[in-house]
Scaffold this active site. Structure first.
Site, mmCIF file in Angstrom:
data_model
loop_
_atom_site.group_PDB
_atom_site.id
_atom_site.type_symbol
_atom_site.label_atom_id
_atom_site.label_comp_id
_atom_site.label_asym_id
_atom_site.label_seq_id
_atom_site.Cartn_x
_atom_site.Cartn_y
_atom_site.Cartn_z
ATOM 1 N N TYR A 54 27.985 42.647 45.273
ATOM 2 C CA TYR A 54 29.027 41.983 46.053
ATOM 3 C C TYR A 54 28.476 41.422 47.366
ATOM 4 O O TYR A 54 29.147 40.638 48.031
ATOM 5 C CB TYR A 54 30.210 42.929 46.346
ATOM 6 C CG TYR A 54 30.885 43.498 45.112
ATOM 7 C CD1 TYR A 54 30.700 42.915 43.861
ATOM 8 C CD2 TYR A 54 31.692 44.612 45.184
ATOM 9 C CE1 TYR A 54 31.302 43.446 42.724
ATOM 10 C CE2 TYR A 54 32.304 45.150 44.053
ATOM 11 C CZ TYR A 54 32.098 44.562 42.833
ATOM 12 O OH TYR A 54 32.694 45.089 41.709
ATOM 13 N N LYS A 105 27.142 50.381 43.100
ATOM 14 C CA LYS A 105 26.652 50.121 41.735
ATOM 15 C C LYS A 105 25.252 49.507 41.731
ATOM 16 O O LYS A 105 24.934 48.658 42.572
ATOM 17 C CB LYS A 105 27.604 49.147 41.014
ATOM 18 C CG LYS A 105 29.071 49.507 41.117
ATOM 19 C CD LYS A 105 29.937 48.642 40.212
ATOM 20 C CE LYS A 105 31.404 48.776 40.559
ATOM 21 N NZ LYS A 105 31.838 47.966 41.716
ATOM 22 N N HIS A 138 26.123 48.949 36.942
ATOM 23 C CA HIS A 138 27.171 47.930 37.051
ATOM 24 C C HIS A 138 27.529 47.314 35.699
ATOM 25 O O HIS A 138 28.709 47.097 35.402
ATOM 26 C CB HIS A 138 26.718 46.846 38.043
ATOM 27 C CG HIS A 138 27.828 46.033 38.619
ATOM 28 N ND1 HIS A 138 27.844 45.595 39.914
ATOM 29 C CD2 HIS A 138 28.981 45.562 38.077
ATOM 30 C CE1 HIS A 138 28.957 44.904 40.140
ATOM 31 N NE2 HIS A 138 29.649 44.864 39.028
ATOM 32 N N LEU A 183 46.001 44.448 38.485
ATOM 33 C CA LEU A 183 47.029 43.414 38.721
ATOM 34 C C LEU A 183 46.648 42.121 38.008
ATOM 35 O O LEU A 183 47.150 41.048 38.342
ATOM 36 C CB LEU A 183 47.171 43.137 40.228
ATOM 37 C CG LEU A 183 47.438 44.356 41.119
ATOM 38 C CD1 LEU A 183 47.561 43.922 42.583
ATOM 39 C CD2 LEU A 183 48.704 45.072 40.675
HETATM 40 N N1 LIG Z 1 32.753 46.610 37.392
HETATM 41 C C1 LIG Z 1 33.023 45.327 37.439
HETATM 42 O O1 LIG Z 1 32.356 44.505 36.791
HETATM 43 C C2 LIG Z 1 34.151 44.849 38.274
HETATM 44 C C3 LIG Z 1 34.675 43.572 38.075
HETATM 45 C C4 LIG Z 1 35.730 43.164 38.867
HETATM 46 C C5 LIG Z 1 36.242 44.008 39.827
HETATM 47 N N2 LIG Z 1 35.704 45.235 40.031
HETATM 48 C C6 LIG Z 1 36.197 46.136 41.100
HETATM 49 O O2 LIG Z 1 37.581 46.292 40.971
HETATM 50 C C7 LIG Z 1 38.226 45.903 42.192
HETATM 51 C C8 LIG Z 1 39.606 45.437 41.875
HETATM 52 O O3 LIG Z 1 39.564 44.320 40.997
HETATM 53 P P1 LIG Z 1 40.497 43.105 41.230
HETATM 54 O O4 LIG Z 1 40.164 42.510 42.541
HETATM 55 O O5 LIG Z 1 40.476 42.253 40.041
HETATM 56 O O6 LIG Z 1 41.905 43.845 41.376
HETATM 57 P P2 LIG Z 1 43.389 43.361 41.371
HETATM 58 O O7 LIG Z 1 44.070 44.244 42.358
HETATM 59 O O8 LIG Z 1 43.873 43.302 39.959
HETATM 60 O O9 LIG Z 1 43.397 41.850 41.874
HETATM 61 C C9 LIG Z 1 43.186 41.557 43.214
HETATM 62 C C10 LIG Z 1 43.960 40.328 43.588
HETATM 63 O O10 LIG Z 1 45.350 40.578 43.398
HETATM 64 C C11 LIG Z 1 46.084 40.069 44.491
HETATM 65 N N3 LIG Z 1 46.937 41.138 45.025
HETATM 66 C C12 LIG Z 1 46.564 42.315 45.561
HETATM 67 N N4 LIG Z 1 47.633 43.033 45.910
HETATM 68 C C13 LIG Z 1 48.715 42.272 45.604
HETATM 69 C C14 LIG Z 1 50.109 42.467 45.731
HETATM 70 N N5 LIG Z 1 50.600 43.582 46.236
HETATM 71 N N6 LIG Z 1 50.941 41.476 45.286
HETATM 72 C C15 LIG Z 1 50.443 40.353 44.759
HETATM 73 N N7 LIG Z 1 49.123 40.100 44.622
HETATM 74 C C16 LIG Z 1 48.264 41.065 45.033
HETATM 75 C C17 LIG Z 1 45.095 39.641 45.547
HETATM 76 O O11 LIG Z 1 45.172 38.251 45.638
HETATM 77 P P3 LIG Z 1 45.064 37.482 47.052
HETATM 78 O O12 LIG Z 1 43.786 36.751 46.916
HETATM 79 O O13 LIG Z 1 46.263 36.613 47.061
HETATM 80 O O14 LIG Z 1 45.056 38.510 48.136
HETATM 81 C C18 LIG Z 1 43.761 40.045 45.048
HETATM 82 O O15 LIG Z 1 42.789 39.027 45.180
HETATM 83 C C19 LIG Z 1 37.259 44.916 42.827
HETATM 84 O O16 LIG Z 1 37.418 44.763 44.215
HETATM 85 C C20 LIG Z 1 35.954 45.592 42.502
HETATM 86 O O17 LIG Z 1 35.718 46.666 43.385
HETATM 87 C C21 LIG Z 1 34.679 45.666 39.257
#
Ligand SMILES: NC(=O)c1ccc[n+]([C@@H]2O[C@H](COP(=O)([O-])OP(=O)(O)OC[C@H]3O[C@@H](n4cnc5c(N)ncnc54)[C@H](OP(=O)(O)O)[C@@H]3O)[C@@H](O)[C@H]2O)c1
Length: 294
Positions: A37, A66, A99, A200
């Site tokens: 990241y 990771k 990762h 989400l």
């Molecule tokens: N292992 C892997 O390969 C991998 C891959 C992806 C992610 N991850 C990890 O998982 C974490 C979470 O993944 P994710 O970012 O996809 O999670 P997520 O919570 O499903 O999606 C995040 C997005 O949802 C929106 N959001 C957050 N809270 C909200 C709410 N209360 N109401 C409406 N929209 C909301 C935000 O958009 P806005 O931009 O509008 O704020 C944010 O960018 C990452 O930060 C990372 O640490 C790991």
């Protein structure tokens, strides 16, 4: 490991700092980071400042980072781990994950490509070789647990069977459109924590946040669609990672309560199936914008 985790996949450095600070202030005590990241320094400095300001002890938070694909060679694992620890400003990690199961050409280039733009993989190292180097980190006492990410059940089983130190956590994409039920059942039977990312639906629209089943339940129970999705994830026995970027959203996402059984079952009956992140197929991350991911 606290079930509600804050994910730090935030490309902007300033936003990484404010969002991490706000998550800590909202009550999040589980922080998910990654070498890939490119913002471990910012997360680390926000955590140090937040812990000091809030009188919170290091032992009260759970920090994961990771190992990236270009560091799978066993001799690169400990240096990569130490470099992450140094950037985060910590002297131990609660959890270190591989990762992805894909080994890229070893080196400091995180996204090695040939002249045609094809990823350069490293066939000279197996996932088990890398896992054994991860086990040594636990032996050396600087890492309390190890696990895997972006892995399928078929890839997990042989590692689980051969491992001297079993994977403590498996981090994969999961939400009502990708419940990964078989993997979840294996994890539950084997004592492995199933940690869902993108609960989400990565905030994509149209998508889960606008699904009529989710928004209907949200109206009925007086919660937001995001709170309904996060509650569902915890209620089915998974930990989760979410990435609120503002203080208000951090408070919203931390404030979840159990859903009525009928609502929980209604979400389980959703038939839509969709994988959002193609990382499991290639090892190339789907959600990291290229320009800012050095
Ligand atoms: N292992 C892997 O390969 C991998 C891959 C992806 C992610 N991850 C990890 O998982 C974490 C979470 O993944 P994710 O970012 O996809 O999670 P997520 O919570 O499903 O999606 C995040 C997005 O949802 C929106 N959001 C957050 N809270 C909200 C709410 N209360 N109401 C409406 N929209 C909301 C935000 O958009 P806005 O931009 O509008 O704020 C944010 O960018 C990452 O930060 C990372 O640490 C790991």
């Amino acid at each position: 490991m606290p079930a509600l985790g804050f994910g730090t996949l935030i490309p902007d450095a300033t936003l990484t700092i404010t969002a991490t600070r706000d998550a800590l202030a909202a009550g999040f005590r589980h922080f998910d980071c990654a070498e890939r990241y490119g913002n471990e320094r910012e997360v680390g400095s926000a955590l140090q400042a937040g812990l000091a300001a809030g009188g919170i002890a290091r032992e009260d938070i759970f920090v994961t980072t990771k190992l990236w694909n270009s560091n799978h060679r066993p001799e690169r694992v400990e240096p990569a781990f130490e470099a992450s620890l140094d950037r985060l400003g910590l002297n131990y990690l609660d959890l270190y994950l591989i990762h992805t199961p894909f080994a890229f050409q070893a080196g400091d280039e995180q996204d090695p490509r040939d002249q045609n733009g094809n990823v350069l993989y490293d066939s000279g190292v197996t996932l088990l070789d890398t896992w054994k180097a991860m086990e040594s980190l636990v032996d050396h006492g600087k890492c309390r647990a190890i696990g895997l990410s972006d892995i399928s059940l078929d890839e997990l089983k042989p590692i689980y069977e051969s491992a001297r130190i079993k994977p403590a956590v498996v981090q994969v994409e999961s939400h009502p459109y990708l419940p990964e039920t078989e993997l979840l059942e294996f994890c539950q039977e084997s004592g492995v924590v199933f940690l869902a990312f993108a609960p989400l639906g990565h905030g994509m629209t149209p998508g889960l946040l606008e699904d009529p089943v989710i928004s209907g339940i949200a109206t009925r129970v007086g919660k937001t669609p995001a709170q309904v999705l996060l509650a569902w994830a915890v209620q089915r026995g998974t930990a989760l990672l979410t990435t609120p970027r503002t203080a208000a959203r951090a408070r919203e996402n931390f404030d979840i309560t159990a859903l009525p059984t009928a609502a929980f079952d209604e979400i389980n009956r959703i038939q839509t199936r969709q994988r959002l992140n193609p990382v499991v197929k290639t090892g190339v991350p789907g959600f990291i914008p290229k320009a800012t991911s050095a």
